[in-house]
Scaffold this motif. Structure first.
Motif, PDB file in Angstrom:
ATOM      1  N   MET A  12       0.850  -1.177   0.000  1.00 37.70           N
ATOM      2  CA  MET A  12       0.000   0.000   0.000  1.00 37.70           C
ATOM      3  C   MET A  12       0.893   1.236   0.000  1.00 37.70           C
ATOM      4  N   SER A  13       0.672   2.116  -0.957  1.00 31.98           N
ATOM      5  CA  SER A  13       1.487   3.327  -1.020  1.00 31.98           C
ATOM      6  C   SER A  13       0.871   4.409  -0.138  1.00 31.98           C
ATOM      7  N   PHE A  14       1.717   5.294   0.288  1.00 38.20           N
ATOM      8  CA  PHE A  14       1.323   6.365   1.196  1.00 38.20           C
ATOM      9  C   PHE A  14       1.944   7.649   0.673  1.00 38.20           C
ATOM     10  N   ASN A  15       1.156   8.696   0.562  1.00 41.98           N
ATOM     11  CA  ASN A  15       1.727   9.951   0.074  1.00 41.98           C
ATOM     12  C   ASN A  15       1.398  11.108   1.009  1.00 41.98           C
ATOM     13  N   VAL A  16       2.024  12.225   0.744  1.00 45.04           N
ATOM     14  CA  VAL A  16       1.866  13.397   1.609  1.00 45.04           C
ATOM     15  C   VAL A  16       0.430  13.915   1.572  1.00 45.04           C
ATOM     16  N   TYR A  17      -0.216  13.827   0.409  1.00 44.47           N
ATOM     17  CA  TYR A  17      -1.607  14.265   0.304  1.00 44.47           C
ATOM     18  C   TYR A  17      -2.472  13.510   1.313  1.00 44.47           C
ATOM     19  N   GLN A  18      -2.343  12.181   1.340  1.00 41.14           N
ATOM     20  CA  GLN A  18      -3.148  11.365   2.240  1.00 41.14           C
ATOM     21  C   GLN A  18      -2.847  11.669   3.707  1.00 41.14           C
ATOM     22  N   ALA A  19      -1.635  12.109   3.973  1.00 42.33           N
ATOM     23  CA  ALA A  19      -1.245  12.404   5.349  1.00 42.33           C
ATOM     24  C   ALA A  19      -1.681  13.793   5.796  1.00 42.33           C
ATOM     25  N   SER A  20      -1.987  14.679   4.860  1.00 42.12           N
ATOM     26  CA  SER A  20      -2.259  16.053   5.258  1.00 42.12           C
ATOM     27  C   SER A  20      -3.673  16.539   4.944  1.00 42.12           C
ATOM     28  N   ILE A  21      -4.151  16.350   3.748  1.00 41.40           N
ATOM     29  CA  ILE A  21      -5.435  16.946   3.357  1.00 41.40           C
ATOM     30  C   ILE A  21      -6.605  16.422   4.197  1.00 41.40           C
ATOM     31  N   PRO A  22      -6.727  15.108   4.429  1.00 48.31           N
ATOM     32  CA  PRO A  22      -7.828  14.665   5.294  1.00 48.31           C
ATOM     33  C   PRO A  22      -7.754  15.256   6.709  1.00 48.31           C
ATOM     34  N   VAL A  23      -6.555  15.422   7.223  1.00 46.88           N
ATOM     35  CA  VAL A  23      -6.383  16.015   8.552  1.00 46.88           C
ATOM     36  C   VAL A  23      -6.817  17.476   8.530  1.00 46.88           C
ATOM     37  N   LEU A  24      -6.430  18.204   7.492  1.00 51.35           N
ATOM     38  CA  LEU A  24      -6.819  19.615   7.374  1.00 51.35           C
ATOM     39  C   LEU A  24      -8.339  19.746   7.230  1.00 51.35           C
ATOM     40  N   LEU A  25      -8.943  18.883   6.418  1.00 53.57           N
ATOM     41  CA  LEU A  25     -10.397  18.938   6.240  1.00 53.57           C
ATOM     42  C   LEU A  25     -11.132  18.645   7.545  1.00 53.57           C
ATOM     43  N   ARG A  26     -10.662  17.662   8.287  1.00 52.63           N
ATOM     44  CA  ARG A  26     -11.276  17.347   9.579  1.00 52.63           C
ATOM     45  C   ARG A  26     -11.142  18.534  10.536  1.00 52.63           C
ATOM     46  N   GLY A  27      -9.979  19.167  10.536  1.00 56.21           N
ATOM     47  CA  GLY A  27      -9.774  20.337  11.389  1.00 56.21           C
ATOM     48  C   GLY A  27     -10.686  21.490  11.013  1.00 56.21           C
ATOM     49  N   LEU A  28     -10.851  21.721   9.707  1.00 54.59           N
ATOM     50  CA  LEU A  28     -11.744  22.791   9.256  1.00 54.59           C
ATOM     51  C   LEU A  28     -13.200  22.478   9.605  1.00 54.59           C
ATOM     52  N   ASP A  29     -13.588  21.208   9.478  1.00 49.19           N
ATOM     53  CA  ASP A  29     -14.948  20.813   9.877  1.00 49.19           C
ATOM     54  C   ASP A  29     -15.164  21.047  11.369  1.00 49.19           C
ATOM     55  N   ASN A  30     -14.178  20.675  12.176  1.00 52.00           N
ATOM     56  CA  ASN A  30     -14.281  20.888  13.624  1.00 52.00           C
ATOM     57  C   ASN A  30     -14.360  22.371  13.957  1.00 52.00           C
ATOM     58  N   LEU A  31     -13.550  23.174  13.300  1.00 47.42           N
ATOM     59  CA  LEU A  31     -13.576  24.619  13.529  1.00 47.42           C
ATOM     60  C   LEU A  31     -14.944  25.186  13.149  1.00 47.42           C
ATOM     61  N   SER A  32     -15.492  24.713  12.046  1.00 43.44           N
ATOM     62  CA  SER A  32     -16.809  25.169  11.611  1.00 43.44           C
ATOM     63  C   SER A  32     -17.870  24.853  12.666  1.00 43.44           C
ATOM     64  N   ALA A  33     -17.792  23.663  13.247  1.00 49.97           N
ATOM     65  CA  ALA A  33     -18.751  23.280  14.292  1.00 49.97           C
ATOM     66  C   ALA A  33     -18.594  24.170  15.528  1.00 49.97           C
ATOM     67  N   ILE A  34     -17.369  24.457  15.889  1.00 46.07           N
ATOM     68  CA  ILE A  34     -17.115  25.327  17.050  1.00 46.07           C
ATOM     69  C   ILE A  34     -17.668  26.723  16.803  1.00 46.07           C
ATOM     70  N   LEU A  35     -17.460  27.246  15.607  1.00 41.58           N
ATOM     71  CA  LEU A  35     -17.959  28.585  15.281  1.00 41.58           C
ATOM     72  C   LEU A  35     -19.483  28.621  15.271  1.00 41.58           C
ATOM     73  N   ARG A  36     -20.115  27.546  14.787  1.00 39.09           N
ATOM     74  CA  ARG A  36     -21.585  27.483  14.828  1.00 39.09           C
ATOM     75  C   ARG A  36     -22.090  27.497  16.273  1.00 39.09           C
ATOM     76  N   LYS A  37     -21.422  26.742  17.142  1.00 37.40           N
ATOM     77  CA  LYS A  37     -21.814  26.723  18.558  1.00 37.40           C
ATOM     78  C   LYS A  37     -21.620  28.093  19.196  1.00 37.40           C
ATOM     79  N   ALA A  38     -20.543  28.767  18.853  1.00 37.03           N
ATOM     80  CA  ALA A  38     -20.303  30.108  19.389  1.00 37.03           C
ATOM     81  C   ALA A  38     -21.384  31.073  18.904  1.00 37.03           C
ATOM     82  N   GLU A  39     -21.786  30.940  17.648  1.00 35.70           N
ATOM     83  CA  GLU A  39     -22.840  31.797  17.106  1.00 35.70           C
ATOM     84  C   GLU A  39     -24.159  31.554  17.835  1.00 35.70           C
ATOM     85  N   GLN A  40     -24.476  30.284  18.086  1.00 35.00           N
ATOM     86  CA  GLN A  40     -25.701  29.948  18.806  1.00 35.00           C
ATOM     87  C   GLN A  40     -25.649  30.473  20.244  1.00 35.00           C
ATOM     88  N   ASP A  41     -24.495  30.350  20.877  1.00 37.16           N
ATOM     89  CA  ASP A  41     -24.329  30.832  22.244  1.00 37.16           C
ATOM     90  C   ASP A  41     -24.484  32.352  22.302  1.00 37.16           C
TER      91      ASP A  41
END
Length: 80
Positions: free
Chosen positions: A1-30
């Motif tokens: 199985m090959s492993f590249n830098v894209y697989q190591a970084s982009i999914p992590v960045l997307l998950r972080g952005l999704d988490n940040l989006s959820a935090i900002l939505r909660k702050a807006e609701q609060d």
């Protein structure tokens, strides 16, 4: 199985952005529930030597954008 830098970084960045989006939505609701202008949270700092939340969000998004552009071999978009 090959492993590249894209697989190591982009999914992590997307998950972080999704988490940040959820935090900002909660702050807006609060803010709405407590009758606080959202701008108050956006300019807030947890410590005096920190950037305000708005600047921290900008740094996170610029980091993700820059990483993706560099991995794609293109120039980092500016002003987006």
């Amino acid at each position: 199985m090959s492993f590249n830098v894209y697989q190591a970084s982009i999914p992590v960045l997307l998950r972080g952005l999704d988490n940040l989006s959820a935090i900002l939505r909660k702050a807006e609701q609060d803010a709405a529930a407590r009758n606080i202008a959202p701008e108050v949270f956006l300019q807030a700092r947890l410590a005096p030597d920190m950037f305000p939340l708005l600047r921290q969000v900008q740094i996170v998004s610029d980091t993700a954008k820059g990483c993706a552009a560099r991995l794609a071999g293109i120039e980092v978009p500016r002003g987006c």
